[in-house]
Design an enzyme around this catalytic site. Structure first.
Site, short mmCIF file in Angstrom:
data_model
loop_
_atom_site.label_atom_id
_atom_site.label_comp_id
_atom_site.label_asym_id
_atom_site.label_seq_id
_atom_site.Cartn_x
_atom_site.Cartn_y
_atom_site.Cartn_z
N GLU A 31 1.00 -1.18 0.02
CA GLU A 31 -0.09 0.02 0.13
C GLU A 31 0.88 1.27 -0.11
OE1 GLU A 31 -3.22 -2.42 2.71
OE2 GLU A 31 -1.87 -0.95 3.42
N GLU A 62 -4.63 -6.16 2.84
CA GLU A 62 -3.53 -6.93 3.32
C GLU A 62 -3.57 -8.30 2.75
OE1 GLU A 62 -4.91 -4.78 5.31
OE2 GLU A 62 -3.12 -3.06 5.51
N GLN A 84 2.18 -2.33 6.09
CA GLN A 84 2.42 -0.71 6.53
C GLN A 84 2.72 -0.58 7.87
OE1 GLN A 84 -0.79 1.99 5.61
NE2 GLN A 84 0.28 2.56 3.62
N PHE A 85 2.13 -1.42 8.80
CA PHE A 85 2.33 -1.63 10.42
C PHE A 85 2.22 -2.78 10.99
CE2 PHE A 85 1.20 2.96 9.77
CZ PHE A 85 2.08 3.70 10.47
N PRO A 91 -4.48 -9.84 8.88
CA PRO A 91 -4.97 -10.37 7.72
C PRO A 91 -4.12 -11.14 6.79
CG PRO A 91 -5.84 -8.13 8.00
CD PRO A 91 -4.57 -8.42 9.06
N HIS A 131 -0.53 0.37 15.53
CA HIS A 131 0.72 0.76 14.85
C HIS A 131 2.10 0.59 15.94
CE1 HIS A 131 -2.49 2.69 12.90
NE2 HIS A 131 -1.86 3.25 11.99
#
Length: 328
Positions: A31, A62, A84-85, A91, A131
């Protein structure tokens, strides 16, 4: 060659660029990794250099990122996917455990799954929920997965090269708290570092400090503090959690007779417990004190004012070492 010292995140970008230049099978996907260069800028500039066919911006999905990566890897490509985190990785777990980790076993070696899942990992950046998670233990229990965590720019570069070149899936967890904390000179020479080995960062004779990821910094600082008290601490960066290079840890414990394990994940069922169990089983008669653990708490990481209280600190590590040294 790099003319100037670079940060850990810049070392990751450098390694990705080297492999994209060197191996046409390598693709990067995730992403915002293309046009925007990634949420942490790990892929900044790569789309311009290598084009959208190699640097793939995906939907915010994801599950599809992981599934696409497994499919490409099983057909001979070498995808490097980004979550991303750390808290967005859940998922992806089904594909990583049910398919990526089993591909070699399932096909009796006819197929492998040479993919890397890059995961910005851990707390300390004052980010919101999902996060700031230290979830490495989810993957260390899975046969067929390598779990790698660098702790410096040099190791980030060399270990990522090795991970991309590995014929089997690698979970590459990047401690985001130290993405830009300090710089090192990292030659862009394409030299990979070995996986599956621990790195002894500091020799010592009185106590062994075992850690990984962002906690390496605090652990080295704790070793400096202990030295002022006349305590010689050996510091080991695990680097590859699984498969674990336990002989390096055992050799150190046989020398120092005491051990402190430091990690930021919650204490219960954290990977430090596995290391402690192996020390108890294989090094029992070398020990002069119980193995100490300095960890996060069995809670979600608190936001925001208590975040640094949750994480292992120099003072906590020094206190654990003193407790171990108190045994005669």
């Amino acid at each position: 060659m790099s003319a100037q010292p670079i940060t850990l995140i810049e070392a990751i970008t450098q390694a990705l660029a080297y492999e994209l230049r060197s191996d046409e099978r390598v693709v990067v996907l995730g992403e915002d990794v293309g046009v925007n260069g990634g949420v942490f800028r790990a892929t900044a500039g790569l789309s311009e250099k290598f084009g959208p066919e190699r640097i793939l911006d995906t939907p915010l999905d994801e599950t599809s990122i992981a599934g696409l990566s497994v499919g490409m890897a099983s057909q001979g490509m070498r995808p490097v996917a980004e979550a991303q985190f750390d808290g967005f990785v859940y998922p992806m777990v089904d594909f990583m455990i049910s398919h990526a980790a089993r591909m070699r076993y399932r096909t009796r070696g006819r197929l492998t799954c040479p993919m890397v899942l890059r995961v910005p990992w851990g707390g300390g950046i004052r980010a919101p929920e999902h996060h700031s998670e230290a979830n490495e233990a989810i993957f260390t229990n899975v046969p067929g997965l390598r779990v790698v965590m660098p702790s410096s720019p040099q190791r980030a570069y060399g270990l990522l090269l090795a991970a991309i070149r590995d014929p089997d899936p690698v979970i590459y967890m990047e401690p985001k708290r130290i993405y830009r904390q300090y710089k090192e000179l990292v030659p862009d020479d394409g030299e990979a570092l070995p996986l599956d080995v621990c790195y002894v960062l500091r020799d010592g004779s009185d106590i062994t400090l075992v850690t990984w990821g962002a906690q390496v910094k605090e652990t080295l600082e704790a070793a400096d503090a202990l030295a002022k008290e006349g305590i010689s601490a050996e510091v080991i960066d695990v680097a590859t959690l699984t498969p674990l290079d336990f002989p390096t840890i055992a050799e150190s414990v046989a020398k120092t007779h005491r051990c402190v394990i430091v990690h930021e994940a919650p204490r219960t069922a954290g990977f430090g417990g596995e290391i402690a169990a192996r020390i108890a089983h294989e090094c029992l008669f070398d020990l002069l004190a119980p193995v100490e653990r300095v960890t996060g708490y069995d809670t979600h990481i608190p936001l925001f004012r208590l975040e640094m209280k949750y994480l292992p600190s120099v003072d906590k590590i020094v206190a654990a070492a003193r407790r171990a040294m108190a045994y005669s």
